[in-house]
Motif scaffolding. Structure first.
Motif, PDB file in Angstrom:
ATOM      1  N   ALA A 116       0.826  -1.208   0.000  1.00  0.00           N
ATOM      2  CA  ALA A 116       0.000   0.000   0.000  1.00  0.00           C
ATOM      3  C   ALA A 116       0.862   1.261   0.000  1.00  0.00           C
ATOM      4  O   ALA A 116       0.554   2.237  -0.698  1.00  0.00           O
ATOM      5  CB  ALA A 116      -0.934  -0.002   1.210  1.00  0.00           C
ATOM      6  N   LEU A 117       1.945   1.234   0.763  1.00  0.00           N
ATOM      7  CA  LEU A 117       2.849   2.388   0.781  1.00  0.00           C
ATOM      8  C   LEU A 117       3.514   2.579  -0.578  1.00  0.00           C
ATOM      9  O   LEU A 117       3.698   3.713  -1.040  1.00  0.00           O
ATOM     10  CB  LEU A 117       3.902   2.227   1.876  1.00  0.00           C
ATOM     11  CG  LEU A 117       3.406   2.399   3.304  1.00  0.00           C
ATOM     12  CD1 LEU A 117       4.492   2.001   4.302  1.00  0.00           C
ATOM     13  CD2 LEU A 117       2.951   3.821   3.548  1.00  0.00           C
ATOM     14  N   GLY A 118       3.879   1.488  -1.239  1.00  0.00           N
ATOM     15  CA  GLY A 118       4.453   1.585  -2.577  1.00  0.00           C
ATOM     16  C   GLY A 118       3.462   2.197  -3.561  1.00  0.00           C
ATOM     17  O   GLY A 118       3.835   3.038  -4.394  1.00  0.00           O
ATOM     18  N   GLN A 119       2.205   1.792  -3.459  1.00  0.00           N
ATOM     19  CA  GLN A 119       1.175   2.350  -4.338  1.00  0.00           C
ATOM     20  C   GLN A 119       0.939   3.831  -4.040  1.00  0.00           C
ATOM     21  O   GLN A 119       0.757   4.632  -4.960  1.00  0.00           O
ATOM     22  CB  GLN A 119      -0.123   1.567  -4.184  1.00  0.00           C
ATOM     23  CG  GLN A 119      -0.051   0.168  -4.751  1.00  0.00           C
ATOM     24  CD  GLN A 119      -1.300  -0.648  -4.446  1.00  0.00           C
ATOM     25  OE1 GLN A 119      -2.224  -0.172  -3.810  1.00  0.00           O
ATOM     26  NE2 GLN A 119      -1.313  -1.885  -4.920  1.00  0.00           N
ATOM     27  N   LEU A 120       0.958   4.193  -2.755  1.00  0.00           N
ATOM     28  CA  LEU A 120       0.791   5.597  -2.388  1.00  0.00           C
ATOM     29  C   LEU A 120       1.946   6.433  -2.929  1.00  0.00           C
ATOM     30  O   LEU A 120       1.743   7.531  -3.453  1.00  0.00           O
ATOM     31  CB  LEU A 120       0.697   5.743  -0.864  1.00  0.00           C
ATOM     32  CG  LEU A 120       0.607   7.167  -0.331  1.00  0.00           C
ATOM     33  CD1 LEU A 120      -0.660   7.859  -0.834  1.00  0.00           C
ATOM     34  CD2 LEU A 120       0.654   7.158   1.194  1.00  0.00           C
ATOM     35  N   LEU A 153       1.402   6.935  -6.573  1.00  0.00           N
ATOM     36  CA  LEU A 153       0.319   7.896  -6.770  1.00  0.00           C
ATOM     37  C   LEU A 153       0.816   9.329  -6.577  1.00  0.00           C
ATOM     38  O   LEU A 153       0.507  10.220  -7.372  1.00  0.00           O
ATOM     39  CB  LEU A 153      -0.826   7.597  -5.811  1.00  0.00           C
ATOM     40  CG  LEU A 153      -2.036   8.508  -5.865  1.00  0.00           C
ATOM     41  CD1 LEU A 153      -2.816   8.274  -7.151  1.00  0.00           C
ATOM     42  CD2 LEU A 153      -2.927   8.274  -4.664  1.00  0.00           C
ATOM     43  N   LEU A 154       1.610   9.537  -5.527  1.00  0.00           N
ATOM     44  CA  LEU A 154       2.158  10.870  -5.279  1.00  0.00           C
ATOM     45  C   LEU A 154       3.110  11.299  -6.397  1.00  0.00           C
ATOM     46  O   LEU A 154       3.103  12.459  -6.812  1.00  0.00           O
ATOM     47  CB  LEU A 154       2.874  10.909  -3.925  1.00  0.00           C
ATOM     48  CG  LEU A 154       1.977  10.836  -2.689  1.00  0.00           C
ATOM     49  CD1 LEU A 154       2.811  10.655  -1.432  1.00  0.00           C
ATOM     50  CD2 LEU A 154       1.115  12.081  -2.590  1.00  0.00           C
ATOM     51  N   ASN A 178       8.860  15.037  -3.023  1.00  0.00           N
ATOM     52  CA  ASN A 178       9.541  14.763  -1.750  1.00  0.00           C
ATOM     53  C   ASN A 178       8.711  13.825  -0.876  1.00  0.00           C
ATOM     54  O   ASN A 178       9.256  12.909  -0.240  1.00  0.00           O
ATOM     55  CB  ASN A 178       9.823  16.065  -1.002  1.00  0.00           C
ATOM     56  CG  ASN A 178      10.912  16.891  -1.643  1.00  0.00           C
ATOM     57  OD1 ASN A 178      11.698  16.384  -2.440  1.00  0.00           O
ATOM     58  ND2 ASN A 178      10.957  18.169  -1.312  1.00  0.00           N
ATOM     59  N   ALA A 179       7.415  14.055  -0.839  1.00  0.00           N
ATOM     60  CA  ALA A 179       6.529  13.182  -0.056  1.00  0.00           C
ATOM     61  C   ALA A 179       6.573  11.759  -0.612  1.00  0.00           C
ATOM     62  O   ALA A 179       6.630  10.783   0.145  1.00  0.00           O
ATOM     63  CB  ALA A 179       5.104  13.720  -0.055  1.00  0.00           C
ATOM     64  N   ALA A 180       6.582  11.640  -1.938  1.00  0.00           N
ATOM     65  CA  ALA A 180       6.639  10.315  -2.574  1.00  0.00           C
ATOM     66  C   ALA A 180       7.942   9.603  -2.217  1.00  0.00           C
ATOM     67  O   ALA A 180       7.949   8.398  -1.937  1.00  0.00           O
ATOM     68  CB  ALA A 180       6.501  10.452  -4.087  1.00  0.00           C
ATOM     69  N   GLU A 181       9.051  10.354  -2.199  1.00  0.00           N
ATOM     70  CA  GLU A 181      10.344   9.760  -1.846  1.00  0.00           C
ATOM     71  C   GLU A 181      10.360   9.297  -0.388  1.00  0.00           C
ATOM     72  O   GLU A 181      10.880   8.226  -0.074  1.00  0.00           O
ATOM     73  CB  GLU A 181      11.466  10.760  -2.084  1.00  0.00           C
ATOM     74  CG  GLU A 181      11.757  11.026  -3.548  1.00  0.00           C
ATOM     75  CD  GLU A 181      12.768  12.147  -3.750  1.00  0.00           C
ATOM     76  OE1 GLU A 181      13.391  12.600  -2.762  1.00  0.00           O
ATOM     77  OE2 GLU A 181      12.929  12.575  -4.907  1.00  0.00           O
TER      78      GLU A 181
END
Length: 161
Positions: free
Chosen positions: A72-76, A79-80, A101-104
């Motif tokens: 789920a974190l990978g998908q988020l 998405l970001l 930055n949030a995605a990283e």
């Protein structure tokens, strides 16, 4: 009827004789004591076995939960990252960079979660609770609130159909 007068009972009348005491102790010597110890050992063995089974089941569920959370974190993160381009166009590059930055950060957290074992995660959680119990209580309350909201929303949708 007998012609002997009735007499009150004394302590000697109630005390067992030497032969009676031997009969009481004999069942324990003849195996009932060993049956008790065998039953006690069987209960202890079953308790240990059940505890191990419960631990294995909990560990399996924790591994499954860890895999799902990581996914789920990978998908988020993806998405970001995808949204960052749209944010660049609509709000400017500065805000798009915030999304990147949030995605990283999310991807980094997901990678850390993948690398650690369940035991390591449990140890980290214990350390966090010991070092800052207030943060742990706040996080537990926030997670509880989110889970309650998700469950309530799911129940509401089920009632509508």
């Amino acid at each position: 009827m007998s012609d002997t007068p009735l007499q009150p009972m004394t302590d000697q009348d109630a005390a067992p004789t030497a032969g009676d005491a031997a009969q009481v102790a004999d069942p324990l010597k003849n195996g009932e004591g060993t049956r008790f110890s065998e039953a006690k050992q069987a209960l202890t063995d079953n308790t240990v076995k059940l505890r191990e089974q419960a631990g294995d089941k909990a560990r399996g569920l924790a591994e499954d939960g860890k895999a799902r959370a990581s996914s789920a974190l990978g998908q988020l993160s993806q998405l970001l990252s995808d949204a960052a381009g749209q944010v660049d166009e609509k709000l400017g590059e500065q805000y798009g960079q915030y999304a990147r930055n949030a995605a990283e950060k999310v991807q980094g957290f997901s990678s850390q979660l993948d690398e650690k074992s369940v035991d390591d995660l449990i140890d980290s959680a214990r350390d966090l609770v010991r070092k800052s119990p207030g943060v742990a209580i706040g996080a537990a309350a926030a997670v509880g609130f989110v889970v309650a909201r998700l469950l309530t929303a799911g129940l509401d949708q089920r009632d509508r159909t």
